[in-house]
Design an enzyme around this catalytic site. Sequence first.
Site, PDB file in Angstrom:
ATOM      1  N   CYS A 120       0.847  -1.200   0.000  1.00 41.39           N
ATOM      2  CA  CYS A 120       0.000   0.000   0.000  1.00 41.39           C
ATOM      3  C   CYS A 120       0.874   1.238   0.000  1.00 41.39           C
ATOM      4  O   CYS A 120       1.803   1.344   0.774  1.00 41.39           O
ATOM      5  CB  CYS A 120      -0.899  -0.001   1.238  1.00 41.39           C
ATOM      6  SG  CYS A 120      -1.734   1.555   1.551  1.00 41.39           S
ATOM      7  N   PHE A 261     -10.732  -6.145 -15.517  1.00 38.38           N
ATOM      8  CA  PHE A 261     -10.976  -7.509 -15.995  1.00 38.38           C
ATOM      9  C   PHE A 261     -10.677  -7.643 -17.491  1.00 38.38           C
ATOM     10  O   PHE A 261     -11.455  -8.230 -18.242  1.00 38.38           O
ATOM     11  CB  PHE A 261     -12.419  -7.931 -15.711  1.00 38.38           C
ATOM     12  CG  PHE A 261     -12.762  -7.981 -14.251  1.00 38.38           C
ATOM     13  CD1 PHE A 261     -12.233  -8.961 -13.430  1.00 38.38           C
ATOM     14  CD2 PHE A 261     -13.606  -7.023 -13.688  1.00 38.38           C
ATOM     15  CE1 PHE A 261     -12.548  -9.010 -12.071  1.00 38.38           C
ATOM     16  CE2 PHE A 261     -13.928  -7.062 -12.335  1.00 38.38           C
ATOM     17  CZ  PHE A 261     -13.395  -8.066 -11.527  1.00 38.38           C
ATOM     18  N   VAL A 262      -9.537  -7.076 -17.909  1.00 38.48           N
ATOM     19  CA  VAL A 262      -9.169  -7.132 -19.321  1.00 38.48           C
ATOM     20  C   VAL A 262      -8.563  -8.500 -19.613  1.00 38.48           C
ATOM     21  O   VAL A 262      -7.440  -8.800 -19.184  1.00 38.48           O
ATOM     22  CB  VAL A 262      -8.173  -6.019 -19.688  1.00 38.48           C
ATOM     23  CG1 VAL A 262      -7.838  -6.078 -21.171  1.00 38.48           C
ATOM     24  CG2 VAL A 262      -8.743  -4.656 -19.322  1.00 38.48           C
ATOM     25  N   ARG A 263      -9.295  -9.312 -20.322  1.00 40.62           N
ATOM     26  CA  ARG A 263      -8.847 -10.663 -20.647  1.00 40.62           C
ATOM     27  C   ARG A 263      -9.304 -10.997 -22.051  1.00 40.62           C
ATOM     28  O   ARG A 263     -10.506 -11.142 -22.295  1.00 40.62           O
ATOM     29  CB  ARG A 263      -9.397 -11.666 -19.637  1.00 40.62           C
ATOM     30  CG  ARG A 263      -8.860 -11.404 -18.217  1.00 40.62           C
ATOM     31  CD  ARG A 263      -9.659 -12.058 -17.141  1.00 40.62           C
ATOM     32  NE  ARG A 263      -9.237 -11.596 -15.819  1.00 40.62           N
ATOM     33  CZ  ARG A 263      -9.833 -11.953 -14.689  1.00 40.62           C
ATOM     34  NH1 ARG A 263     -10.868 -12.775 -14.713  1.00 40.62           N
ATOM     35  NH2 ARG A 263      -9.398 -11.481 -13.539  1.00 40.62           N
ATOM     36  N   GLU A 265     -10.653 -10.450 -25.460  1.00 42.86           N
ATOM     37  CA  GLU A 265     -11.534  -9.397 -25.967  1.00 42.86           C
ATOM     38  C   GLU A 265     -12.577  -8.969 -24.934  1.00 42.86           C
ATOM     39  O   GLU A 265     -13.365  -8.055 -25.180  1.00 42.86           O
ATOM     40  CB  GLU A 265     -12.240  -9.866 -27.241  1.00 42.86           C
ATOM     41  CG  GLU A 265     -11.304  -9.993 -28.436  1.00 42.86           C
ATOM     42  CD  GLU A 265     -10.664  -8.662 -28.805  1.00 42.86           C
ATOM     43  OE1 GLU A 265     -11.394  -7.678 -29.010  1.00 42.86           O
ATOM     44  OE2 GLU A 265      -9.434  -8.607 -28.899  1.00 42.86           O
TER      45      GLU A 265
END
Length: 280
Positions: A120, A261-263, A265
């Site tokens: 952090c 949550f870019v996975r 397409e």
Amino acid sequence: MLNPGIRSIEARRLNGDAPPIDERDDVVVEEPLEIRIAGETIAVTMRTPGHDRELVLGFLLAEGVIASAMDVMTVTYCGRIGDEARENTIDVKLAPGVKPPLDPETGLLTRRGTLTTSACGVCGRRSIDDLVENIRPLAPTDLGTERSTLAGAVRTLRDRQRIFGRTGGCHAASLVDFDGRVVATFEDIGRHNAVDKVLGSRVLAGEVPSSNRVLVVSGRSSFEIVQKAFSAGIPVVASVSAPSSLAIDLAKRANMTLVGFVREEAMTIYTGADRIVDGP
């Protein structure tokens, strides 16, 4: 060539009913870095050694202490050559006219908490409000990036993580342009430190603000990740995992695009969908 971010240690590997195997294992290095301004400590962060100068400049940019490399005269390690502590302390001399952060009540240098851990980076701040009260939204733009570009940047981030490839124990941050060209990639045991190293590299390159860029981070997008991107004028943040509620609130207030949550397409756009030119 030895990598200062990796250390080889003795370990015993167990696997089911197979006999134990004693062997050497690569682990990511975690050591403190004390950041000073004119000899006074402003912060201590737990980081992975390597690209310390970039880390410090990125940290000072995100803190609002500097706006460009012109605000800094020197960034130097402290102590005698060969002294182990020397590699873990950096002193910054600001340019004439650039004022360090001072406590209005005491007139002394404001410390950013007592310790910024590898987990952090916002620890010790008096409140989140003082970070956002002066937020001015980024200017609208007709430029955007394609969904496939975001997917490709996240997918190939793993290929640029050399320390992670050997240790499995650190995060990465990468800056790409709207066409997908990789501008800079850095690793660190702390996600926020990896981002600071990216920002510091842009300070040194004279590319602040970094408009028409995408900050890609491994793991989640926290409030601080978005705040750091905003401090460098980066309009788009994309992550492998989820953003926090406060990160979404800040991105919305700052007119930034936040994607999680870019996975491949698939992805979820939380704010600023207009910058994803072929997005939903």
